[in-house]
Design a protein around this motif. Structure first.
Motif, mmCIF file in Angstrom:
data_model
loop_
_atom_site.group_PDB
_atom_site.id
_atom_site.type_symbol
_atom_site.label_atom_id
_atom_site.label_comp_id
_atom_site.label_asym_id
_atom_site.label_seq_id
_atom_site.Cartn_x
_atom_site.Cartn_y
_atom_site.Cartn_z
ATOM 1 N N ASP A 59 0.836 -1.204 0.000
ATOM 2 C CA ASP A 59 0.000 0.000 0.000
ATOM 3 C C ASP A 59 0.871 1.255 0.000
ATOM 4 O OD1 ASP A 59 -2.195 -1.545 -0.064
ATOM 5 O OD2 ASP A 59 -2.975 -1.007 1.922
ATOM 6 N N LEU A 60 0.282 2.370 -0.411
ATOM 7 C CA LEU A 60 0.985 3.662 -0.479
ATOM 8 C C LEU A 60 2.332 3.512 -1.191
ATOM 9 C CD1 LEU A 60 0.389 5.256 3.060
ATOM 10 C CD2 LEU A 60 -0.928 5.567 0.971
ATOM 11 N N ASP A 61 2.305 2.831 -2.314
ATOM 12 C CA ASP A 61 3.525 2.619 -3.108
ATOM 13 C C ASP A 61 4.635 1.957 -2.306
ATOM 14 O OD1 ASP A 61 2.633 3.511 -5.515
ATOM 15 O OD2 ASP A 61 3.112 5.622 -5.072
ATOM 16 N N GLY A 62 4.280 1.164 -1.361
ATOM 17 C CA GLY A 62 5.296 0.440 -0.600
ATOM 18 C C GLY A 62 6.020 1.290 0.421
ATOM 19 N N SER A 63 5.492 2.464 0.737
ATOM 20 C CA SER A 63 6.253 3.364 1.605
ATOM 21 C C SER A 63 6.236 2.955 3.082
ATOM 22 C CB SER A 63 5.752 4.797 1.457
ATOM 23 O OG SER A 63 4.378 4.837 1.702
ATOM 24 N N ASN A 75 -4.902 -5.836 7.737
ATOM 25 C CA ASN A 75 -3.736 -5.696 6.868
ATOM 26 C C ASN A 75 -3.450 -4.234 6.510
ATOM 27 O OD1 ASN A 75 -1.613 -6.122 5.181
ATOM 28 N ND2 ASN A 75 -2.748 -7.280 3.623
ATOM 29 N N PRO A 76 -3.083 -3.438 7.491
ATOM 30 C CA PRO A 76 -2.967 -1.980 7.273
ATOM 31 C C PRO A 76 -1.924 -1.573 6.242
ATOM 32 C CG PRO A 76 -2.074 -2.616 9.409
ATOM 33 C CD PRO A 76 -2.769 -3.816 8.863
ATOM 34 N N THR A 77 -0.902 -2.415 6.018
ATOM 35 C CA THR A 77 0.144 -1.993 5.089
ATOM 36 C C THR A 77 0.016 -2.638 3.716
ATOM 37 O OG1 THR A 77 1.663 -3.776 5.729
ATOM 38 C CG2 THR A 77 1.749 -1.763 7.042
ATOM 39 N N GLY A 78 -1.027 -3.419 3.533
ATOM 40 C CA GLY A 78 -1.160 -4.140 2.262
ATOM 41 C C GLY A 78 -0.066 -5.177 2.114
ATOM 42 N N ALA A 79 0.273 -5.855 3.213
ATOM 43 C CA ALA A 79 1.385 -6.800 3.218
ATOM 44 C C ALA A 79 1.110 -8.003 2.321
ATOM 45 C CB ALA A 79 1.648 -7.274 4.644
ATOM 46 N N LYS A 80 2.147 -8.456 1.636
ATOM 47 C CA LYS A 80 2.027 -9.630 0.767
ATOM 48 C C LYS A 80 3.222 -10.532 0.960
ATOM 49 C CE LYS A 80 -0.832 -7.896 -2.948
ATOM 50 N NZ LYS A 80 -0.898 -7.311 -4.267
ATOM 51 N N GLY A 81 3.047 -11.792 0.557
ATOM 52 C CA GLY A 81 4.157 -12.725 0.545
ATOM 53 C C GLY A 81 4.957 -12.552 -0.744
ATOM 54 N N GLY A 88 16.313 4.367 1.362
ATOM 55 C CA GLY A 88 15.577 5.261 0.486
ATOM 56 C C GLY A 88 14.760 4.552 -0.583
ATOM 57 N N ARG A 89 14.761 3.210 -0.574
ATOM 58 C CA ARG A 89 13.981 2.509 -1.603
ATOM 59 C C ARG A 89 13.031 1.506 -0.961
ATOM 60 N NH1 ARG A 89 18.094 -0.198 -4.363
ATOM 61 N NH2 ARG A 89 16.683 -0.738 -6.046
ATOM 62 N N SER A 90 11.871 1.369 -1.566
ATOM 63 C CA SER A 90 10.831 0.542 -0.938
ATOM 64 C C SER A 90 11.181 -0.939 -1.013
ATOM 65 C CB SER A 90 9.494 0.784 -1.627
ATOM 66 O OG SER A 90 9.492 0.146 -2.881
ATOM 67 N N ALA A 91 10.539 -1.686 -0.132
ATOM 68 C CA ALA A 91 10.768 -3.130 -0.077
ATOM 69 C C ALA A 91 10.400 -3.789 -1.410
ATOM 70 C CB ALA A 91 9.954 -3.744 1.062
ATOM 71 N N VAL A 92 9.286 -3.347 -2.014
ATOM 72 C CA VAL A 92 8.845 -3.948 -3.279
ATOM 73 C C VAL A 92 9.950 -3.797 -4.324
ATOM 74 C CG1 VAL A 92 7.047 -3.953 -5.044
ATOM 75 C CG2 VAL A 92 6.496 -3.226 -2.729
ATOM 76 N N GLU A 93 10.495 -2.562 -4.386
ATOM 77 C CA GLU A 93 11.535 -2.267 -5.369
ATOM 78 C C GLU A 93 12.779 -3.118 -5.104
ATOM 79 O OE1 GLU A 93 12.033 1.983 -5.315
ATOM 80 O OE2 GLU A 93 13.777 1.796 -6.654
ATOM 81 N N GLN A 94 13.170 -3.172 -3.839
ATOM 82 C CA GLN A 94 14.362 -3.941 -3.470
ATOM 83 C C GLN A 94 14.186 -5.414 -3.800
ATOM 84 O OE1 GLN A 94 16.956 -3.000 -0.920
ATOM 85 N NE2 GLN A 94 16.233 -0.990 -0.255
ATOM 86 N N LEU A 95 12.975 -5.920 -3.529
ATOM 87 C CA LEU A 95 12.715 -7.333 -3.773
ATOM 88 C C LEU A 95 12.788 -7.635 -5.266
ATOM 89 C CD1 LEU A 95 11.766 -10.173 -2.933
ATOM 90 C CD2 LEU A 95 9.423 -9.358 -3.157
#
Ligand code: HEM
Ligand code: HEM
Ligand code: SF4
Lengths: 371, 225
Positions: free
Chosen positions: A145-149, A190-196, A155-162
């Protein structure tokens, strides 16, 4: 130094030839490749020195002697470091040492001595240098959620790093329920939109070593399998290695005879609890939970939750935080109507029932009046 | 979709819907019948109405089942009487005295009770399943039953049979992984709950109602039944 072979690295640390042979037996057992299978015997039985070297062990020995150490990049996102703790502190030292010796951990937030920009740089360098060769281990869920912020590192989101790390990985292993299926962070709402990981990386196989934490022997067993054979073990539908997740806790539970006999502990301190009766009525989720907990156990085969008197929480299954109350029977429905909802359904039903009956009656009367 | 996900749906939202639908439907039907009303009763009662009600219920549950041969219902068709009786007994044992089912009640009404050992419940459910099969065959070959049984009777049979057989398969781990079997059991239970108010299976509500009415009539007329 990945250029060294695994055996050379072990020898330089003073591991004798004899111990080396023994370790290959341990490894074969850990990967479920050798009889007696891990599931049946439990790990400790396999710790003895093998009398003869089996063909599988020979393959393992050859691999250890010739293969180079495997680079690993270990990413942590929305996690508690419990899975890292489990692996580094697992009291199965020979196995863990062996696996750690087959690896060079190029990046690991918790284990790295460096910090900040240096460690980020080291990761970038490793990803370039070993592109297409490294194992990517992920611990923790990925917020989307919120672009992974919700989770930003360097300085880079988890989604991007992954996504970046997954692109160059030879194999991807999601360790723990959070990385596998979203775990605690994904619990309602699931407040952060967490995913596996496997929900985000869909173009590559992701091995899910679920659990909270993941059983360290399962983690090391899978890594060792890849290091030695260059392939991933057989997986189930939820991408868990079948060797460790092929049977339920209930299938192998030491309290099972009490389940069959209908003898249950009704509270944590009653006679039944003292007698070691089945924990089903205290909410045990063993029947639907696939895990090697009951056979490998924890702390070198010492015990596992159900053995020490606590019902299984189902931590290797997706959505286990929302899978019914931890202390509520596993057959209890997941969604229960409130008294108000029941009252409304019955009330509206009754009102409609009475209403239609009255309407019909007055119609009948009107009809009679006419004739 | 994984079996785990189907199971979550069948234990979660689908169950929620089915339960409310069943309660709504049963309330509708019961109140619909009740508000049709009675004819005014102008006869002076010869006995106590409430005593009549109590007596019929006591006899129905405590006396007739143990000496059924004195009743015509038994003598005319012992197979239906015994088959039907065993089926209902099995149902009672399974869904009230089986451990997993007691936990369903406990979670819904907040009250639990001791349960029977698994083998006892298991044998009883086998008895129920066999009784159902015999009742079905009887329905197909009995000259009168054949004529009065339409599709609704067979659908009702199927929707009651499915939870029984899927529950049994689940206990014995036949036909798939435990969650897959569990998911099938739950779906069949949810379907049954939706079907109950739409069909004659709602007799378990009306039975008490109609028996009470009969008892009242009997009591009023001073008839000992
Ligand atoms: C207190 C509750 C109940 C009472 C007093 C009751 C009573 C009866 C009676 C008197 C009959 C007709 C005679 C017979 O066939 O044996 C019958 C038939 C039947 N009942 Fe029930 N019943 C109850 C609950 C249930 C429930 C909960 C179900 C299903 C979930 C059910 C399913 C059936 C079926 C399928 C038949 C037809 C059997 C056949 O094919 O002959 N009953 N019940
Ligand atoms: C919310 C409703 C229900 C839930 C959650 C539920 C759940 C279960 C569970 C967990 C089992 C045990 C499997 C095992 O021992 O491993 C079971 C068995 C069974 N259930 Fe259900 N059930 C429900 C309703 C019903 C209904 C309505 C019926 C019958 C009409 C039924 C018939 C059976 C039967 C016959 C068995 C097998 C018992 C045995 O062989 O020991 N269940 N059910
Ligand atoms: S304690 Fe849990 S896993 Fe063990 S027999 Fe009972 S229900 Fe099964």
């Amino acid at each position: 130094m990945p250029e060294e072979t695994i055996q050379q690295s072990l020898a330089s640390q003073g591991v004798s030839r004899r111990d080396f042979l023994k370790l290959s037996g341990v490894l074969a057992a850990a990967m479920g490749l050798q009889l007696p299978p891990l599931e049946k015997s439990g790990l400790p039985a396999a710790l003895g020195v093998p009398e003869q070297i089996s063909p599988t062990e020979q393959t393992i020995l050859n691999a250890l002697e010739t293969k180079q150490r495997l680079p690993v990049i270990w990413l942590e996102f929305q996690d508690c470091t419990g899975c890292t703790e489990a692996v580094t502190r697992s009291v199965s030292p020979s196995l863990t040492n062996l696996v750690l010796n087959t690896l060079t951990i190029e990046y690991h937030e918790t284990l790295a001595a460096a910090a900040g920009f240096q460690v980020e740089q080291a990761k970038q360098d490793a990803m370039k240098k070993y592109a297409g060769q490294y194992i990517l281990v992920v611990e923790g869920s990925i917020p989307t959620d919120l672009d992974g912020s919700y989770c930003v590192i360097g300085g880079r989101s988890a989604v991007e790093q992954l996504k970046e790390a997954a692109a160059g990985a030879a194999a991807i292993i999601a360790v723990g329920n959070c990385a596998a299926y979203g775990g605690l962070p994904k619990a309602k709402p699931n407040p952060t939109g967490a995913k596996g990981v496997w929900e985000i990386i869909t173009d590559k196989a992701v091995v899910n070593i679920s659990g909270c934490p993941a059983i360290p022997e399962a983690t090391t067993g899978v890594i060792a399998h890849f290091a030695i054979f260059g392939t991933l073990p057989k997986l189930d539908k939820l991408n868990r290695p079948l060797t460790f997740y092929g049977k339920t806790v209930h299938d192998r539970c030491l309290r099972r005879p009490f389940y069959e006999a209908g003898k249950f502990a009704l509270s944590f301190d009653d006679e039944g609890a003292r007698e070691g009766h089945c924990l089903y009525k205290l909410g045990c989720k063993g029947p639907t939970t696939y895990s090697a907990c009951a056979t490998i156990k924890w702390d070198q085969g010492l015990s596992f939750p159900v053995q020490s008197g606590h019902p299984c929480l189902g931590c290797t299954e997706p959505n286990f935080w929302d899978g019914g109350g931890f202390y509520e029977g596993q057959s209890a429905p997941l969604d229960r109507p409130t008294i108000t909802a029941v009252g409304a359904a019955v009330g509206v039903g009754a009102a409609l029932g009475i209403g239609t009956a009255l309407v019909n009656q007055s119609k009948k009367k009107a009809h009679k009046g006419e004739s | 979709m994984s079996s785990q996900a189907v199971l979550e749906f069948a234990r979660g939202p689908f169950f929620y819907f089915a339960l409310l639908f069943m309660l709504f439907g049963l309330a509708y039907r019961l109140f619909n019948v009740i508000s049709l009303g009675w004819n005014k009763d102008r006869v002076v009662p010869m006995g106590s109405k409430s005593k009549g009600v109590v007596i019929t219920f006591l006899k129905a549950f405590l006396i007739w089942p143990f000496i059924p041969w004195v009743k015509d219902t038994f003598n005319r068709n012992p197979l239906i009487y015994i088959g039907g009786g065993l089926f209902h007994l099995s149902l009672f044992v399974v869904i009230i005295l089986g451990t997993p089912h007691m936990l369903v009640w406990k979670s819904l009404i907040g009250l639990g009770w001791p349960t029977l050992p698994l083998p006892v419940v298991d044998w009883m459910s086998a008895v129920g399943i066999i009784a159902m099969v015999i009742l079905l065959i009887n329905r197909r070959i009995h000259p009168v039953l054949k004529l009065i049984s339409g599709p609704a009777e067979f659908v009702a049979w199927l929707f009651v049979f499915l939870p029984m057989i899927t529950g049994y398969m689940m206990t014995h781990h036949i036909g798939g992984s435990y969650e897959a079997l569990y998911a099938r059991h739950m779906i069949s239970v949810d379907v049954l709950m939706i079907w109950i108010p739409l069909s004659r299976i709602s007799h378990f509500v009306f039975y008490f109602f109609s028996r009470a009415i009969h008892g009242q009539e009997f009591g009023k007329r001073g008839v000992a039944v």
